[in-house]
Write a protein that holds these residues in place. Structure first.
Motif, PDB file in Angstrom:
ATOM      1  N   ILE A   7       0.856  -1.184   0.000  1.00  0.00           N
ATOM      2  CA  ILE A   7       0.000   0.000   0.000  1.00  0.00           C
ATOM      3  C   ILE A   7       0.893   1.234   0.000  1.00  0.00           C
ATOM      4  CG2 ILE A   7      -1.793   1.278   1.221  1.00  0.00           C
ATOM      5  CD1 ILE A   7      -2.678  -1.303   2.516  1.00  0.00           C
ATOM      6  N   GLN A   8       0.834   1.999  -1.070  1.00  0.00           N
ATOM      7  CA  GLN A   8       1.627   3.228  -1.207  1.00  0.00           C
ATOM      8  C   GLN A   8       0.778   4.402  -0.713  1.00  0.00           C
ATOM      9  OE1 GLN A   8       4.824   3.704  -2.599  1.00  0.00           O
ATOM     10  NE2 GLN A   8       4.686   5.887  -2.118  1.00  0.00           N
ATOM     11  N   VAL A   9       1.300   5.166   0.248  1.00  0.00           N
ATOM     12  CA  VAL A   9       0.489   6.237   0.834  1.00  0.00           C
ATOM     13  C   VAL A   9       1.252   7.570   0.876  1.00  0.00           C
ATOM     14  CG1 VAL A   9      -0.735   4.593   2.299  1.00  0.00           C
ATOM     15  CG2 VAL A   9       1.238   5.810   3.213  1.00  0.00           C
ATOM     16  N   TYR A  10       0.477   8.626   0.959  1.00  0.00           N
ATOM     17  CA  TYR A  10       1.005   9.953   1.295  1.00  0.00           C
ATOM     18  C   TYR A  10       0.028  10.526   2.316  1.00  0.00           C
ATOM     19  CZ  TYR A  10       2.706  14.723   1.075  1.00  0.00           C
ATOM     20  OH  TYR A  10       3.213  15.939   1.423  1.00  0.00           O
ATOM     21  N   SER A  11       0.412  10.464   3.581  1.00  0.00           N
ATOM     22  CA  SER A  11      -0.528  10.818   4.644  1.00  0.00           C
ATOM     23  C   SER A  11      -0.502  12.314   4.926  1.00  0.00           C
ATOM     24  CB  SER A  11      -0.184  10.049   5.922  1.00  0.00           C
ATOM     25  OG  SER A  11       1.052  10.505   6.453  1.00  0.00           O
ATOM     26  N   PRO A  12      -1.566  12.840   5.553  1.00  0.00           N
ATOM     27  CA  PRO A  12      -1.602  14.256   5.927  1.00  0.00           C
ATOM     28  C   PRO A  12      -0.458  14.596   6.883  1.00  0.00           C
ATOM     29  CG  PRO A  12      -3.777  13.263   6.104  1.00  0.00           C
ATOM     30  CD  PRO A  12      -2.826  12.144   5.879  1.00  0.00           C
ATOM     31  N   THR A  13      -0.031  15.836   6.864  1.00  0.00           N
ATOM     32  CA  THR A  13       1.039  16.262   7.765  1.00  0.00           C
ATOM     33  C   THR A  13       0.541  16.284   9.199  1.00  0.00           C
ATOM     34  OG1 THR A  13       0.485  18.610   7.579  1.00  0.00           O
ATOM     35  CG2 THR A  13       2.026  17.698   5.942  1.00  0.00           C
ATOM     36  N   ASN A  14       1.456  16.424  10.135  1.00  0.00           N
ATOM     37  CA  ASN A  14       1.088  16.424  11.545  1.00  0.00           C
ATOM     38  C   ASN A  14       0.177  17.600  11.896  1.00  0.00           C
ATOM     39  OD1 ASN A  14       1.632  14.995  14.144  1.00  0.00           O
ATOM     40  ND2 ASN A  14       2.373  17.012  14.769  1.00  0.00           N
ATOM     41  N   ASN A  15       0.306  18.701  11.144  1.00  0.00           N
ATOM     42  CA  ASN A  15      -0.487  19.899  11.415  1.00  0.00           C
ATOM     43  C   ASN A  15      -1.812  19.935  10.644  1.00  0.00           C
ATOM     44  OD1 ASN A  15       1.532  20.960  13.124  1.00  0.00           O
ATOM     45  ND2 ASN A  15       2.632  21.818  11.363  1.00  0.00           N
ATOM     46  N   ALA A  16      -2.095  18.879   9.921  1.00  0.00           N
ATOM     47  CA  ALA A  16      -3.324  18.840   9.117  1.00  0.00           C
ATOM     48  C   ALA A  16      -4.556  18.794  10.014  1.00  0.00           C
ATOM     49  CB  ALA A  16      -3.306  17.630   8.187  1.00  0.00           C
ATOM     50  N   LYS A  21      -7.265  13.842   8.772  1.00  0.00           N
ATOM     51  CA  LYS A  21      -6.543  12.672   9.257  1.00  0.00           C
ATOM     52  C   LYS A  21      -7.490  11.490   9.460  1.00  0.00           C
ATOM     53  CE  LYS A  21      -2.907  15.212  11.722  1.00  0.00           C
ATOM     54  NZ  LYS A  21      -2.213  15.386  13.016  1.00  0.00           N
ATOM     55  N   ASP A  22      -8.661  11.773  10.027  1.00  0.00           N
ATOM     56  CA  ASP A  22      -9.646  10.703  10.238  1.00  0.00           C
ATOM     57  C   ASP A  22     -10.034  10.045   8.922  1.00  0.00           C
ATOM     58  OD1 ASP A  22      -9.633  11.174  12.928  1.00  0.00           O
ATOM     59  OD2 ASP A  22     -11.472  12.371  12.942  1.00  0.00           O
ATOM     60  N   ASP A  23     -10.279  10.864   7.915  1.00  0.00           N
ATOM     61  CA  ASP A  23     -10.669  10.334   6.601  1.00  0.00           C
ATOM     62  C   ASP A  23      -9.559   9.471   6.016  1.00  0.00           C
ATOM     63  OD1 ASP A  23     -13.099  11.599   6.770  1.00  0.00           O
ATOM     64  OD2 ASP A  23     -12.492  13.338   5.572  1.00  0.00           O
ATOM     65  N   PHE A  24      -8.329   9.956   6.155  1.00  0.00           N
ATOM     66  CA  PHE A  24      -7.193   9.220   5.592  1.00  0.00           C
ATOM     67  C   PHE A  24      -7.033   7.859   6.269  1.00  0.00           C
ATOM     68  CE2 PHE A  24      -2.756   7.931   6.095  1.00  0.00           C
ATOM     69  CZ  PHE A  24      -2.382   7.762   4.779  1.00  0.00           C
ATOM     70  N   TYR A  25      -7.009   7.839   7.596  1.00  0.00           N
ATOM     71  CA  TYR A  25      -6.757   6.589   8.310  1.00  0.00           C
ATOM     72  C   TYR A  25      -7.957   5.645   8.256  1.00  0.00           C
ATOM     73  CZ  TYR A  25      -2.185   8.008   9.908  1.00  0.00           C
ATOM     74  OH  TYR A  25      -0.854   8.367   9.944  1.00  0.00           O
ATOM     75  N   GLU A  75       1.710   8.599  16.834  1.00  0.00           N
ATOM     76  CA  GLU A  75       0.856   7.849  17.752  1.00  0.00           C
ATOM     77  C   GLU A  75      -0.284   7.164  16.995  1.00  0.00           C
ATOM     78  OE1 GLU A  75      -1.789   8.531  21.832  1.00  0.00           O
ATOM     79  OE2 GLU A  75      -0.518  10.127  21.023  1.00  0.00           O
ATOM     80  N   ILE A  76      -0.884   7.888  16.050  1.00  0.00           N
ATOM     81  CA  ILE A  76      -1.984   7.308  15.271  1.00  0.00           C
ATOM     82  C   ILE A  76      -1.478   6.116  14.454  1.00  0.00           C
ATOM     83  CG2 ILE A  76      -3.644   7.726  13.414  1.00  0.00           C
ATOM     84  CD1 ILE A  76      -3.717  10.657  14.277  1.00  0.00           C
ATOM     85  N   PHE A  77      -0.326   6.304  13.783  1.00  0.00           N
ATOM     86  CA  PHE A  77       0.180   5.230  12.929  1.00  0.00           C
ATOM     87  C   PHE A  77       0.619   4.030  13.762  1.00  0.00           C
ATOM     88  CE2 PHE A  77       3.581   3.229  10.332  1.00  0.00           C
ATOM     89  CZ  PHE A  77       2.770   2.804   9.289  1.00  0.00           C
ATOM     90  N   ALA A  78       1.209   4.274  14.930  1.00  0.00           N
ATOM     91  CA  ALA A  78       1.606   3.169  15.801  1.00  0.00           C
ATOM     92  C   ALA A  78       0.383   2.370  16.234  1.00  0.00           C
ATOM     93  CB  ALA A  78       2.353   3.698  17.023  1.00  0.00           C
TER      94      ALA A  78
END
Length: 227
Positions: A7-16, A21-25, A75-78
């Motif tokens: 799975i290739q991803v580009y996640s939102p930045t920490n300040n997003a 972030k909820d939508d992405f994860y 923390e979210i990714f962990a």
């Protein structure tokens, strides 16, 4: 034969924004759920995370070579990794793996199409990847921290279950409620880890002191460094 899913991803930045972030994860979790459990899964790309060096309660998904402090994205990714039984790649091991694999692949440069069959070339590639993994990554070892009590592991597993509810929540209200439950459980995990580790260290100190009183000088060093 095992299949490998990437799975290739580009996640939102920490300040997003939190909603972004909820939508992405949520979408990432849906994608992970669509992959057969028996397949090998890799999530790669720009994750915009910092997992840091504190892996207390996260030893199963984090290695020992982290740097700095964990940010919100980390923390979210962990938590995502914990819920899905994934392990975060150790930066040092990844670098060593790439270097070793590159050196092994240099052998292929000396092979000519008219001298080497496709099967032979594939065997060389396959063996190079396997050997590089064995030499840098090694094999999974089910070793638990000696200071972690069974009750602490129970709370860690409960936190993982609550996080799974957060990731699968549908409405904003459900997301808010489950996130609050998770935050409380996360505090409980950290409090428990801190307490049992303090008790463990105090017990080691008592054992070392008792050994000194008996004149067993090497014992304190052995006691402290065996844990």
């Amino acid at each position: 034969m095992l299949n490998t899913a990437v799975i290739q991803v580009y996640s939102p930045t920490n300040n997003a924004d939190g909603e972004e972030k909820d939508d992405f994860y949520n979408f990432l979790q849906t994608t992970v759920n669509s992959i057969p459990k028996q397949d090998i899964l890799m999530i790669i790309g720009d994750l915009n995370v910092k997992v840091g060096k504190d892996r207390t309660g996260r030893e199963r998904e984090m290695g020992p070579n982290g740097i700095g402090e964990m940010n919100e994205n980390g923390e979210i990714f962990a938590d995502v990794c914990a819920v899905n039984s994934l392990v975060i790649g150790d930066p040092k091991i990844v670098q060593d793996y790439h270097i070793l694999l590159q050196n092994k692949f240099s052998v292929l440069e000396n092979l000519h199409d008219d001298e080497t069959s496709i099967n032979t070339a594939w065997e060389i590639i396959r063996d190079s990847i396997v050997q590089a993994c064995e030499e840098t990554v090694g094999y999974l070892q089910q070793n638990r921290k000696q200071w972690m009590s069974e009750n602490t592991w129970k709370i860690v597993n409960e936190r993982r279950q609550v996080k799974e509810k957060v990731l699968t929540a549908i409405t904003r209200q459900q997301k808010k409620q489950t996130q609050e439950q998770y935050n409380n459980k996360d505090k409980e995990v950290k409090k428990s880890c801190k307490q049992v580790k303090r008790n463990f260290v105090e017990q080691l100190a008592k054992e070392a002191e008792a050994a000194c009183n008996k004149g067993d000088t090497p014992k304190p060093y052995t006691t402290l460094h065996s844990h």
